[in-house]
Design a protein around this motif. Sequence first.
Motif, PDB file in Angstrom:
ATOM      1  N   THR A  56       0.796  -1.234   0.000  1.00  9.00           N
ATOM      2  CA  THR A  56       0.000   0.000   0.000  1.00  9.00           C
ATOM      3  C   THR A  56       0.825   1.280   0.000  1.00  9.00           C
ATOM      4  N   GLY A  57       2.100   1.189   0.394  1.00 12.35           N
ATOM      5  CA  GLY A  57       2.929   2.382   0.516  1.00 12.35           C
ATOM      6  C   GLY A  57       2.782   3.094   1.839  1.00 12.35           C
ATOM      7  N   CYS A  58       1.983   2.548   2.765  1.00  9.23           N
ATOM      8  CA  CYS A  58       1.745   3.193   4.060  1.00  9.23           C
ATOM      9  C   CYS A  58       2.620   2.556   5.135  1.00  9.23           C
ATOM     10  N   ARG A  59       3.308   3.403   5.878  1.00 11.93           N
ATOM     11  CA  ARG A  59       4.225   2.921   6.918  1.00 11.93           C
ATOM     12  C   ARG A  59       3.696   3.256   8.303  1.00 11.93           C
ATOM     13  N   LEU A  60       3.746   2.271   9.192  1.00 13.66           N
ATOM     14  CA  LEU A  60       3.475   2.493  10.612  1.00 13.66           C
ATOM     15  C   LEU A  60       4.808   2.800  11.271  1.00 13.66           C
ATOM     16  N   SER A  61       5.027   4.054  11.604  1.00 14.47           N
ATOM     17  CA  SER A  61       6.309   4.497  12.138  1.00 14.47           C
ATOM     18  C   SER A  61       6.140   5.028  13.557  1.00 14.47           C
ATOM     19  N   GLN A  62       7.261   5.279  14.211  1.00 18.49           N
ATOM     20  CA  GLN A  62       7.208   5.872  15.542  1.00 18.49           C
ATOM     21  C   GLN A  62       6.579   7.252  15.481  1.00 18.49           C
ATOM     22  N   GLU A  63       6.857   7.999  14.408  1.00 17.63           N
ATOM     23  CA  GLU A  63       6.246   9.325  14.238  1.00 17.63           C
ATOM     24  C   GLU A  63       4.726   9.207  14.128  1.00 17.63           C
ATOM     25  N   TRP A  64       4.251   8.185  13.395  1.00 19.35           N
ATOM     26  CA  TRP A  64       2.806   7.976  13.265  1.00 19.35           C
ATOM     27  C   TRP A  64       2.200   7.717  14.635  1.00 19.35           C
ATOM     28  N   LEU A  65       2.870   6.932  15.438  1.00 18.90           N
ATOM     29  CA  LEU A  65       2.353   6.551  16.746  1.00 18.90           C
ATOM     30  C   LEU A  65       2.388   7.697  17.756  1.00 18.90           C
ATOM     31  N   GLU A  66       3.152   8.734  17.486  1.00 15.83           N
ATOM     32  CA  GLU A  66       3.268   9.857  18.418  1.00 15.83           C
ATOM     33  C   GLU A  66       2.301  10.990  18.108  1.00 15.83           C
ATOM     34  N   GLN A  67       1.604  10.918  16.982  1.00 19.18           N
ATOM     35  CA  GLN A  67       0.700  11.996  16.584  1.00 19.18           C
ATOM     36  C   GLN A  67      -0.720  11.719  17.059  1.00 19.18           C
ATOM     37  N   GLU A  68      -1.449  12.803  17.361  1.00 21.05           N
ATOM     38  CA  GLU A  68      -2.855  12.668  17.709  1.00 21.05           C
ATOM     39  C   GLU A  68      -3.686  12.521  16.437  1.00 21.05           C
ATOM     40  N   ARG A  69      -4.689  11.641  16.510  1.00 20.94           N
ATOM     41  CA  ARG A  69      -5.494  11.339  15.333  1.00 20.94           C
ATOM     42  C   ARG A  69      -6.961  11.188  15.719  1.00 20.94           C
ATOM     43  N   PRO A  70      -7.882  11.320  14.733  1.00 16.93           N
ATOM     44  CA  PRO A  70      -9.298  11.079  15.020  1.00 16.93           C
ATOM     45  C   PRO A  70      -9.497   9.698  15.631  1.00 16.93           C
ATOM     46  N   HIS A  71     -10.485   9.619  16.495  1.00 14.31           N
ATOM     47  CA  HIS A  71     -10.624   8.465  17.378  1.00 14.31           C
ATOM     48  C   HIS A  71     -12.093   8.036  17.369  1.00 14.31           C
ATOM     49  N   LEU A  72     -12.390   6.855  16.830  1.00 12.87           N
ATOM     50  CA  LEU A  72     -13.759   6.348  16.757  1.00 12.87           C
ATOM     51  C   LEU A  72     -13.960   5.236  17.773  1.00 12.87           C
ATOM     52  N   THR A  73     -15.120   5.246  18.445  1.00 14.77           N
ATOM     53  CA  THR A  73     -15.436   4.191  19.405  1.00 14.77           C
ATOM     54  C   THR A  73     -16.861   3.711  19.178  1.00 14.77           C
ATOM     55  N   GLY A  74     -17.126   2.493  19.611  1.00 10.92           N
ATOM     56  CA  GLY A  74     -18.468   1.937  19.530  1.00 10.92           C
ATOM     57  C   GLY A  74     -18.784   1.164  20.792  1.00 10.92           C
ATOM     58  N   GLN A  75     -20.048   1.204  21.213  1.00 11.97           N
ATOM     59  CA  GLN A  75     -20.460   0.547  22.451  1.00 11.97           C
ATOM     60  C   GLN A  75     -20.995  -0.851  22.230  1.00 11.97           C
ATOM     61  N   ARG A  76     -21.247  -1.219  20.988  1.00 10.99           N
ATOM     62  CA  ARG A  76     -21.804  -2.542  20.708  1.00 10.99           C
ATOM     63  C   ARG A  76     -20.994  -3.216  19.625  1.00 10.99           C
ATOM     64  N   TRP A  77     -20.815  -4.541  19.790  1.00 12.11           N
ATOM     65  CA  TRP A  77     -20.174  -5.310  18.739  1.00 12.11           C
ATOM     66  C   TRP A  77     -21.118  -5.485  17.563  1.00 12.11           C
TER      67      TRP A  77
END
Length: 288
Positions: free
Chosen positions: A196-217
Amino acid sequence: MILPHNPPESTELRELRDDRSAGSAVYRSYHRLLKNHWLGNGACWTVIVPDDGNPLTLTEIGDRLSGGESHVAQKTARPVNAFPGDEAWAVLVGRSGSVTELFEYGFHAAFPPVLPRLSEGGRAYSVHWNVNGNNRIAFAADGELLLAVDAMYPGSWTHEANLAHWPELTAMAPHFRWRNGKSWRAASLATIELTTGCRLSQEWLEQERPHLTGQRWGSAARSPSVTVRVKPVRLPESHPRSTARRMQALTRAARPARRRTSRGSSRCPGSRWAGGGPASGRRCRRRR
């Protein structure tokens, strides 16, 4: 003196050598990232590539993750703070151009029907693992699950009918051989980056990002104990990653293995030792 003649290297061999070299370099970068990193205890990384080049909106991502159930767009957060808590699931959302990146501590996006939903109108690649080594690396396209395999045992992939439709996974297979000292976690992340060309890096992990949650499976992901069986599908040669609508992703819950005992077992059926096992001379006490 006559020098030996070396025939020119074919284009195919040169491309194969370059691909392997690039794959090894990406693998080494993830091997360094995971060394003594909390990621090794558990993570789920999913990348969605749209066919039309238009990125999914946050609302579309939430709808696909929840299956139409209610979900909440929380304040931005860093991965270290994005635990589900009282919610059923929590997923961080990133973007790289038109490509969507999802990170979570669970496995919500990794199993049917969520991963196929995420792949509608494109492709979705995912890998997850937990502290016990339970894992799955999977690939879905146009709403259909094509491949889901155990990353620890590349030798078992041989008979997967759709393996040929993820060539990057096939090329990286030697890096999954943990018995040879390789890191299957690093190999999984490297395979998705090469695809895909997308890297999971330490920089990625240190940034704030939109956050989705759900209460039901709801009709969301199955447990990691689920066995995923995928029907083989014949795909057009002109588009190796396109899918035939005939294929169905089948899942069934894995039955828990029964505990077996023998005459020489250190446990009695339906009972527990008061301590020390049979060699201690203590009697076996029945459970109440």
